[in-house]
Enzyme design. Structure first.
Site, mmCIF file in Angstrom:
data_model
loop_
_atom_site.group_PDB
_atom_site.id
_atom_site.type_symbol
_atom_site.label_atom_id
_atom_site.label_comp_id
_atom_site.label_asym_id
_atom_site.label_seq_id
_atom_site.Cartn_x
_atom_site.Cartn_y
_atom_site.Cartn_z
ATOM 1 N N GLU A 172 17.852 7.696 18.263
ATOM 2 C CA GLU A 172 18.234 7.365 16.660
ATOM 3 C C GLU A 172 19.321 6.584 16.869
ATOM 4 O O GLU A 172 20.499 6.891 16.064
ATOM 5 C CB GLU A 172 18.523 8.976 16.168
ATOM 6 C CG GLU A 172 17.190 9.950 16.381
ATOM 7 C CD GLU A 172 16.928 10.410 15.184
ATOM 8 O OE1 GLU A 172 17.546 10.276 14.001
ATOM 9 O OE2 GLU A 172 15.832 11.445 15.211
ATOM 10 N N PRO A 201 6.993 -0.668 21.608
ATOM 11 C CA PRO A 201 7.623 -0.441 23.051
ATOM 12 C C PRO A 201 8.472 -1.863 23.219
ATOM 13 O O PRO A 201 9.226 -1.912 24.092
ATOM 14 C CB PRO A 201 6.239 -1.028 23.367
ATOM 15 C CG PRO A 201 5.150 -0.433 22.602
ATOM 16 C CD PRO A 201 5.739 -0.558 20.932
HETATM 17 C C1 LIG Z 1 13.039 11.520 23.966
HETATM 18 C C2 LIG Z 1 12.844 10.438 23.182
HETATM 19 C C3 LIG Z 1 12.505 10.761 21.903
HETATM 20 C C4 LIG Z 1 12.253 9.699 20.956
HETATM 21 N N1 LIG Z 1 11.811 10.065 19.631
HETATM 22 C C5 LIG Z 1 11.577 8.879 18.687
HETATM 23 C C6 LIG Z 1 10.927 9.465 17.396
HETATM 24 O O1 LIG Z 1 10.561 10.504 17.279
HETATM 25 N N2 LIG Z 1 10.446 8.263 16.749
HETATM 26 C C7 LIG Z 1 10.956 7.062 17.063
HETATM 27 O O2 LIG Z 1 10.770 6.110 16.186
HETATM 28 N N3 LIG Z 1 11.618 6.847 18.097
HETATM 29 C C8 LIG Z 1 11.989 7.804 18.998
HETATM 30 N N4 LIG Z 1 12.479 7.555 20.195
HETATM 31 C C9 LIG Z 1 13.097 6.283 20.289
HETATM 32 C C10 LIG Z 1 14.548 5.682 20.163
HETATM 33 O O3 LIG Z 1 14.919 5.971 19.212
HETATM 34 C C11 LIG Z 1 14.826 4.582 21.069
HETATM 35 O O4 LIG Z 1 14.626 4.690 22.445
HETATM 36 C C12 LIG Z 1 16.244 4.038 20.724
HETATM 37 O O5 LIG Z 1 16.485 3.370 19.413
HETATM 38 C C13 LIG Z 1 16.547 2.715 21.588
HETATM 39 O O6 LIG Z 1 15.529 1.651 21.696
HETATM 40 P P1 LIG Z 1 14.978 1.176 23.011
HETATM 41 O O7 LIG Z 1 14.675 2.265 24.002
HETATM 42 O O8 LIG Z 1 13.637 0.364 22.709
HETATM 43 O O9 LIG Z 1 16.239 0.561 23.901
HETATM 44 P P2 LIG Z 1 16.517 -0.941 23.370
HETATM 45 O O10 LIG Z 1 16.642 -1.259 22.084
HETATM 46 O O11 LIG Z 1 15.576 -1.915 24.226
HETATM 47 O O12 LIG Z 1 18.115 -1.100 24.020
HETATM 48 C C14 LIG Z 1 18.311 -1.108 25.426
HETATM 49 C C15 LIG Z 1 19.803 -1.334 25.578
HETATM 50 O O13 LIG Z 1 20.424 -2.185 25.079
HETATM 51 C C16 LIG Z 1 21.510 -1.904 24.029
HETATM 52 N N5 LIG Z 1 21.471 -2.976 23.161
HETATM 53 C C17 LIG Z 1 20.710 -3.269 21.903
HETATM 54 N N6 LIG Z 1 21.356 -3.896 21.277
HETATM 55 C C18 LIG Z 1 22.333 -4.522 21.475
HETATM 56 C C19 LIG Z 1 23.559 -5.206 21.345
HETATM 57 N N7 LIG Z 1 23.007 -5.872 20.132
HETATM 58 N N8 LIG Z 1 24.599 -5.333 22.038
HETATM 59 C C20 LIG Z 1 24.763 -4.672 23.015
HETATM 60 N N9 LIG Z 1 23.733 -3.856 23.637
HETATM 61 C C21 LIG Z 1 22.577 -3.575 22.822
HETATM 62 C C22 LIG Z 1 21.101 -0.359 23.765
HETATM 63 O O14 LIG Z 1 22.193 0.257 23.422
HETATM 64 C C23 LIG Z 1 20.459 0.019 24.985
HETATM 65 O O15 LIG Z 1 21.619 0.378 25.984
HETATM 66 C C24 LIG Z 1 12.923 8.580 21.150
HETATM 67 C C25 LIG Z 1 13.331 8.236 22.403
HETATM 68 C C26 LIG Z 1 13.412 8.942 23.396
HETATM 69 C C27 LIG Z 1 14.022 8.710 24.981
#
Ligand SMILES: Cc1cc2nc3c(=O)[nH]c(=O)nc-3n(C[C@H](O)[C@H](O)[C@H](O)COP(=O)(O)OP(=O)(O)OC[C@H]3O[C@@H](n4cnc5c(N)ncnc54)[C@H](O)[C@@H]3O)c2cc1C
Length: 384
Positions: free
Chosen positions: A364, A135
């Protein structure tokens, strides 16, 4: 000339690859397209299709034993492309089952784990999921809070995973957790004490896919439930490379579906006394979509050939995941726009594909994360 395949990429495929593509295309046209709109509207994963998907050999298709089809990487890509022509949710189900759950069990699992799970997963009788994201932030998986501690011969897991595809319907979850030795993969089975999976409701994207939160509270996993073959973040990252490769192909199918529908519409829609397609501004937009699709096709095909030679690198996958998702999302949005008011109706596919692709470009590894991976390769400097 085929409007959706201007460079005759199909001509670069082997007979077997074309056969795989045609088989999946027929399945999608006959079984997915007639129901997918309703599934999307009802927020329902069409689980009834799983036995048919399995019978076609689409689950773990790259694995050569355990009842799997043993197809090459390009065929896996074509499977993803045709499935996502139907809907990203169906492709996501197959990606997660194949690349994120069967793959780690196959390459990092013990003989007992492979024999126990893979045949049932290939038959679609067992569903898998992959728990990496937490989360507090998915882009930085090294900062993992879920942990496992040894207790006697067992492990005790605590933590939470978020946004997990297939999570609440899975029989087995590959959950990655921090240990004193580094990150390790654990096989968590449905019904284990302390393990719960709750479906995430009210999504505006991938509504025909199950997405869930996983909670682990003092879940006891025996040593036999640990993937013995890998320690460290390279384990989950290796799985993601496989799945991202499939995504590069999948989104092409979504983009093609949008363009196909739009071509038909712009020919028949009459405005200012002529078909919409007779305007230069419209043709330029259509041409740009074809350019992006063609580029994406050629990137994925070359990536697949490299994969089948054992030469594909994660950076190449990052570039293609970024490029192809961006292209597909932009195409879907532009198709939606060119449909005018009709574009917001579920009668037409582009808005559904567009909403789905908002997830696909995020999961991903977001576009930013893949750009930073390519930047790191170019400069030798890690900017994460
Ligand atoms: C429908 C769906 C299915 C999914 N299925 C799976 C699954 O089966 N298994 C699993 O493990 N995960 C799954 N995910 C999770 C998905 O891989 C993550 O949502 C994704 O990796 C982004 O992580 P976060 O949502 O926590 O966003 P965050 O990591 O909080 O990122 C938020 C924003 O910040 C940006 N950001 C992050 N770091 C930087 C940086 N250094 N510089 C500039 N910008 C940055 C990102 O690009 C993004 O725009 C799923 C997600 C969705 C929406």
């Amino acid at each position: 000339m085929a409007p959706l395949d201007l460079y005759e990429v199909r001509g670069l495929l082997s007979d077997e690859e074309r056969m795989v593509q045609d088989t999946v295309a027929r399945f999608v046209s006959a079984r997915v397209l007639p129901i997918i709109r309703e599934c999307f509207e009802q927020h329902r994963f069409p689980r009834e299709l799983v036995p048919e998907i399995a019978a076609l050999g689409l689950l773990g298709s790259s694995i050569k034993e355990f009842g799997c089809a043993g197809l090459n990487g390009v065929s896996y890509g074509l499977i993803c492309q045709e499935l996502e022509r139907g809907d990203s949710a169906i492709r996501s189900f197959v990606s997660v089952q194949s690349s994120l759950c069967m793959h780690p069990i196959h390459v990092f699992g013990s003989d007992e784990q492979r024999a126990r799970f893979l045949p049932g997963m290939a038959r679609g009788e067992l569903i898998g999921c992959f728990g990496l994201t937490e989360p507090h932030g998915g882009s930085d998986p090294a900062n993992m809070k879920t942990h496992a501690r040894r207790r006697g011969g067992d492990w005790v897991l605590n933590g939470a995973k978020m946004w997990i595809t297939n999570g609440s319907i899975a029989d087995v979850a590959v959950v990655w957790a921090q240990t004193d030795e580094g990150i390790r993969g654990f096989l968590i089975e449905r019904g284990m004490r302390g393990f719960t999976a709750t479906e995430i409701e009210h999504k505006f994207s991938l509504r025909a896919s199950v997405t869930a939160a996983l909670y682990l509270e003092d879940v006891v996993v025996p040593q036999a439930g640990v993937l013995p073959g890998v320690v460290g973040l390279k384990g989950p990252l290796a799985c993601l490379t496989q799945a991202r490769y499939g995504i590069t192909w999948g989104v092409i199918g979504a983009a093609q579906a949008c363009l196909a529908e739009l071509l038909e519409y712009t020919r028949s829609r009459e405005l200012f006394g002529r078909p919409l397609a007779q305007n230069q501004a419209v043709q330029i937009r259509l041409a740009d979509m074809a350019r992006r699709i063609t580029t994406a096709q050629l990137l994925s095909l070359q990536l697949g050939r490299l994969k089948d030679q054992g030469a594909m690198t994660p950076t190449q996958v990052s570039l293609a995941k970024w490029n192809n998702c961006r292209a597909a999302l932009d195409i879907a949005r532009d198709c939606r726009d060119l449909l005018g008011g009709a574009g917001i109706s579920a009668e037409y596919g582009p808005i559904r594909h567009m909403l789905n692709l908002e997830s696909v470009i995020t999961y991903e590894g977001t576009q930013t994360i893949h750009q930073l991976a390519v930047g790191r390769e170019l400069t030798g400097i890690n900017a994460f």
